[in-house]
Write an enzyme that holds these catalytic residues in place. Structure first.
Site, PDB file in Angstrom:
ATOM      1  N   GLU A 329      29.736  34.057  98.948  1.00  0.00           N
ATOM      2  CA  GLU A 329      29.993  35.612  99.129  1.00  0.00           C
ATOM      3  C   GLU A 329      28.683  36.168  98.225  1.00  0.00           C
ATOM      4  O   GLU A 329      27.549  36.935  98.637  1.00  0.00           O
ATOM      5  CB  GLU A 329      30.866  36.465  98.981  1.00  0.00           C
ATOM      6  CG  GLU A 329      31.968  36.113 100.042  1.00  0.00           C
ATOM      7  CD  GLU A 329      31.564  36.529 101.512  1.00  0.00           C
ATOM      8  OE1 GLU A 329      30.558  37.367 101.442  1.00  0.00           O
ATOM      9  OE2 GLU A 329      31.951  36.032 102.047  1.00  0.00           O
ATOM     10  N   ASP A 412      26.125  28.885 101.669  1.00  0.00           N
ATOM     11  CA  ASP A 412      26.751  27.665 101.223  1.00  0.00           C
ATOM     12  C   ASP A 412      26.177  26.736 100.233  1.00  0.00           C
ATOM     13  O   ASP A 412      26.592  26.170  99.355  1.00  0.00           O
ATOM     14  CB  ASP A 412      27.061  26.758 102.589  1.00  0.00           C
ATOM     15  CG  ASP A 412      28.172  27.453 103.592  1.00  0.00           C
ATOM     16  OD1 ASP A 412      28.888  28.079 102.876  1.00  0.00           O
ATOM     17  OD2 ASP A 412      28.566  26.656 104.559  1.00  0.00           O
TER      18      ASP A 412
END
Length: 468
Positions: A329, A412
């Site tokens: 995030e 990611d």
């Protein structure tokens, strides 16, 4: 001149407003049929993939796989019927002149209250109130069925009927408290803005969206869910350390009681400039999930075998995995994805207001939808933004889905650079399992709909990292 087909001649003879009207209807059904075709392809995947594919053998047990297959199949069938209903409803409203009917009714209501036709903004607000009430009521049976039949059947729903209705009424009231004042100001700005009203209207919507983002989590979200600061402890320290390591200006970490509503899990951050907060759903945290507490309480007096079974059924992620999810995030923030998204949406908003300014004077647009005498601003906004821009909106939405998938891979990769590849790998598997995500998808369906890359692709990218 080449010979025109009889259909072409008929079309050419139609008045402009009829051509606009039929084009809007045809496009709407074309989109619906395309979506139905994609959903059909995806449903076929749910029906035929009954065993865990070999590349998922390590990741998913056959029981979870079957559960998620049945859940997604039910959801897909539900969305087919609800989609068909809303398409038919929309078509009937257009064909039967529902919009001019509601506008005239609003005029009668505001007239009775002593506001004549010259009070267009008052009539517009009555119209909005009636329209949102209508859509809330027609959507209610679908929402009830989704929550208390589908989500209930698959173990996600945690709401009582009373909670559901209280929530729905609260949502409706809060929406009106924001929607009505904002709309009246927007209409007023368009009315008095002169030739460059589109610039002022755009600036106004920009300010409103920034204010809403700022106050949402502090004042609006707590009306619906309970937010508690994450207690002092190892997890909080680790989050603060990680935030500091990438210069994320973290001020508070909250846990939200999402489990009162549903057992789906999530995490997000919000806030502007030096005032960022992180929000974790209690269902994401193994230590906080209400559902785990229930199993623990029910465990006493059970034998060892059932104990170990319930232990494996634990919901949520371990602290390291929660940190990996947060690393992902925060990657969105560090890589500027949030800012890029805001810029794209504001450029789009400016373009739409500009085109609205170009089109608002065209009487035939109003006539197409049954407004022959009057051209109310609110109706103009509705016709142009909702109907005339729909082909553009479809293309834009597809491009944003493609961009979003790219951002997800980058986030990611960011978490991986923080050394969290292994934990993110296991967290993604757990979240997929907790949310009963189905890991196999039809390629066109996935390309058109998934704003996040399919699980296997994300795991593959992380796996390469783990092996390095």
């Amino acid at each position: 001149r080449g010979a025109m087909s009889p259909h072409g001649e008929l079309w050419a003879e139609l008045p402009v407003e009829k051509r606009i009207f039929y084009s809007v209807l045809l496009f709407s059904w074309a989109v619906y049929l395309w979506e139905a075709f994609l959903a059909h392809r995806q449903r076929r995947v749910y029906r035929t993939t009954t065993h865990v594919p070999w590349e998922l053998g390590q990741i998913m047990d056959s029981e979870t796989f079957e559960k998620s297959r049945l859940y997604q199949l039910d959801k897909s069938t539900f969305s087919f019927w609800s989609g068909l209903y809303s398409e038919v409803e929309g078509t009937m409203i257009l064909i039967c002149g529902g919009i001019p009917f509601l506008w005239n009714l609003s005029g009668q209501i505001s007239g009775r209250a002593g506001f004549g036709p010259e009070y267009e903004i008052v009539q517009s607000l009555v119209f909005l109130l009636l329209a949102t009430l209508f859509s809330a009521l027609t959507g209610l049976p679908w929402s009830l069925y989704n929550t208390f039949v589908i989500e209930e059947k698959h173990g996600f729903n945690q709401q009582t009927l009373g909670f559901f209705f209280k929530d729905a009424i609260k949502k409706f009231i809060v929406t009106q408290c924001i929607l009505l004042p904002v709309t009246s100001l927007l209409l007023y700005i368009i009315k008095i803005g002169g030739d460059y009203f589109f610039i002022y209207a755009w600036l106004f919507t920009l300010v409103v969206s920034l204010v809403l983002v700022t106050i949402y989590a502090d004042y609006i979200a707590p009306l619906f869910d309970k937010f508690i600061p994450l207690p002092e402890g190892e997890l909080k320290q680790q989050i603060e350390t990680m935030a500091k390591s990438i210069d994320f200006p973290l001020t508070k970490v909250y846990v939200v009681e999402g489990s009162k509503r549903s057992s789906h899990s999530n995490a997000y951050f919000y806030g502007f400039f030096k005032n960022k907060r992180i929000v974790l759903f209690d269902t994401l945290l193994e230590d906080y999930s209400a559902l785990n507490k229930e199993t623990v309480e029910g465990e006493e007096g059970e034998n060892e075998e059932t104990k170990s079974k319930t232990k494996n059924k634990k919901q949520g992620c371990k602290n390291e995995e929660v940190l990996a999810v947060l690393g992902h995030e925060l990657g969105h923030w560090k890589l500027g994805h949030t800012v890029k998204n805001i810029i794209i949406s504001q450029m789009n908003s400016f373009l739409c207001f500009f085109l609205f300014a170009v089109l608002i004077g065209r009487k035939e647009l109003f006539a197409a939808f049954g407004f022959y005498e009057t051209q109310p601003t609110l109706i103009g906004l509705m016709i142009i933004f909702q109907f005339i821009f729909s082909p553009y909106n479809e293309i834009l939405s597809f491009c944003l889905t493609v961009l979003s998938r790219r951002f997800e891979f980058q986030a990611d990769a960011f978490a991986k650079d923080l050394g969290k590849a292994k934990d993110l790998y296991s967290a993604l598997i757990k979240l997929n399992k907790d949310n009963l995500g189905f890991p196999v998808s039809d390629w066109i369906f996935s390309m058109w709909h998934y704003s996040h890359p399919p699980l296997l692709e994300r795991l593959q990218a992380l796996k390469d990292a783990k092996q390095e």
